[in-house]
Design an enzyme around this catalytic site. Structure first.
Site, PDB file in Angstrom:
ATOM      1  N   GLN A 199       0.814  -1.213   0.000  1.00 25.07           N
ATOM      2  CA  GLN A 199       0.000   0.000   0.000  1.00 25.07           C
ATOM      3  C   GLN A 199       0.851   1.269   0.000  1.00 25.07           C
ATOM      4  OE1 GLN A 199       0.832  -1.640   2.656  1.00 25.07           O
ATOM      5  NE2 GLN A 199       0.535  -0.534   4.580  1.00 25.07           N
ATOM      6  N   SER A 200       2.163   1.112  -0.102  1.00 23.50           N
ATOM      7  CA  SER A 200       3.079   2.257  -0.051  1.00 23.50           C
ATOM      8  C   SER A 200       3.234   2.911  -1.421  1.00 23.50           C
ATOM      9  CB  SER A 200       4.454   1.788   0.433  1.00 23.50           C
ATOM     10  OG  SER A 200       5.434   2.776   0.184  1.00 23.50           O
ATOM     11  N   PRO A 201       2.900   4.196  -1.549  1.00 22.31           N
ATOM     12  CA  PRO A 201       3.090   4.866  -2.837  1.00 22.31           C
ATOM     13  C   PRO A 201       4.564   5.011  -3.187  1.00 22.31           C
ATOM     14  CG  PRO A 201       2.510   6.482  -1.155  1.00 22.31           C
ATOM     15  CD  PRO A 201       2.358   5.126  -0.529  1.00 22.31           C
TER      16      PRO A 201
END
EC number: 5.99.1.4
Length: 199
Positions: free
Chosen positions: A11-13
Site C-alpha cells: 500500500q506504499s506509494p
C-alpha cells in the site's frame, strides 16, 4: 549471485514509485531481489512511525505535494488520493508471497508492481479478493488458485517472519533496501544503492 533484500508494503506509494527502477537496477547489475513484503503497521508500532491518519495536517499536506512532484518527475501515473486508500494490505502482501513461493521471484515482482499500480493509478481495491484475483490473472496467474495459496499457514509464517526480520534489521519505512548489510530507505535513495552495488 549477490542479493538485495527488498522490504516493502504493497500500500506504499513510495514503493510503487521506486519498484520498476529498483528491479531494473538489480537486474542490470546481476543482483537477485530478495522480495520481503512486511506488515508496515507492526513496524510503525515498534519504530515510532505513525499511520497517515494520525500525522499532523502539515505533514499530510506535504506528503501529497511530494507524491505529485515525484510522479511528474518520474513520469509515473499516480493518483495522490486514490479511491481505495487507506486499505488493508494483508491480502495483497500474502498474494505476493504466495506468487513467489509458487512461481518464483520474477513473477512475484511483476505481481507486486501490478498490485501497487492498481491501487495508485487504476483505482482498484487491493483489499478485495476478487480484485486481487483479477490483477493476478492479468499477470498470467490463476487468480483463484493464488488466493487459496495465499491463505496457507506457510504464507502467513513468511509474512510474519518478514516483519520480524525487518524489525530486527531496523527497518522503519517502505520501501527499504538492504545490500550487503547497508540499509537504504526510500525510492529517492536508489542512486546511493546503485553506487553501493557498483562498488
Amino acid at each position: 549471485m549477490k542479493s538485495c533484500q527488498y522490504y516493502f508494503a504493497p500500500q506504499s506509494p513510495w514503493a510503487y514509485l521506486g519498484h520498476e527502477r529498483f528491479v531494473a537496477l538489480c537486474r542490470g547489475h546481476g543482483v537477485q531481489v530478495d522480495l520481503r513484503p512486511l506488515d508496515l503497521g507492526k513496524v510503525f508500532g515498534v519504530s515510532g512511525g505513525l499511520p497517515l491518519a494520525k500525522r499532523a495536517p502539515q505533514r499530510q499536506a506535504y506528503r501529497l505535494a511530494e507524491l505529485a512532484r515525484w510522479s511528474e518527475h518520474l513520469g509515473i501515473a499516480l493518483n495522490v488520493q486514490p479511491k481505495f486508500f487507506p486499505v488493508s494490505p494483508d491480502l495483497a502482501a500474502k498474494a505476493i508471497i504466495a506468487a513467489r513461493l509458487g512461481h518464483g521471484g520474477d513473477i512475484a515482482l511483476d505481481l507486486a508492481h501490478a498490485i501497487m499500480r492498481g491501487l495508485w493509478a487504476e483505482e482498484k481495491n487491493i483489499g478485495d479478493e476478487a480484485t486481487l484475483a483479477a490483477i493476478a490473472a492479468g499477470c498470467g496467474l490463476d487468480g483463484q488458485q493464488l488466493q487459496k495459496a495465499s491463505q496457507t499457514a506457510s504464507v502467513q509464517a513468511e509474512y510474519d517472519r518478514n516483519t520480524e526480520e525487518g524489525t530486527a534489521a531496523s527497518v522503519f519505512g517502505s520501501p527499504w533496501y538492504i545490500y550487503e548489510g547497508e540499509s537504504f530507505w526510500g525510492q529517492d535513495r536508489l542512486d546511493f544503492l546503485e553506487r553501493a552495488i557498483a562498488r
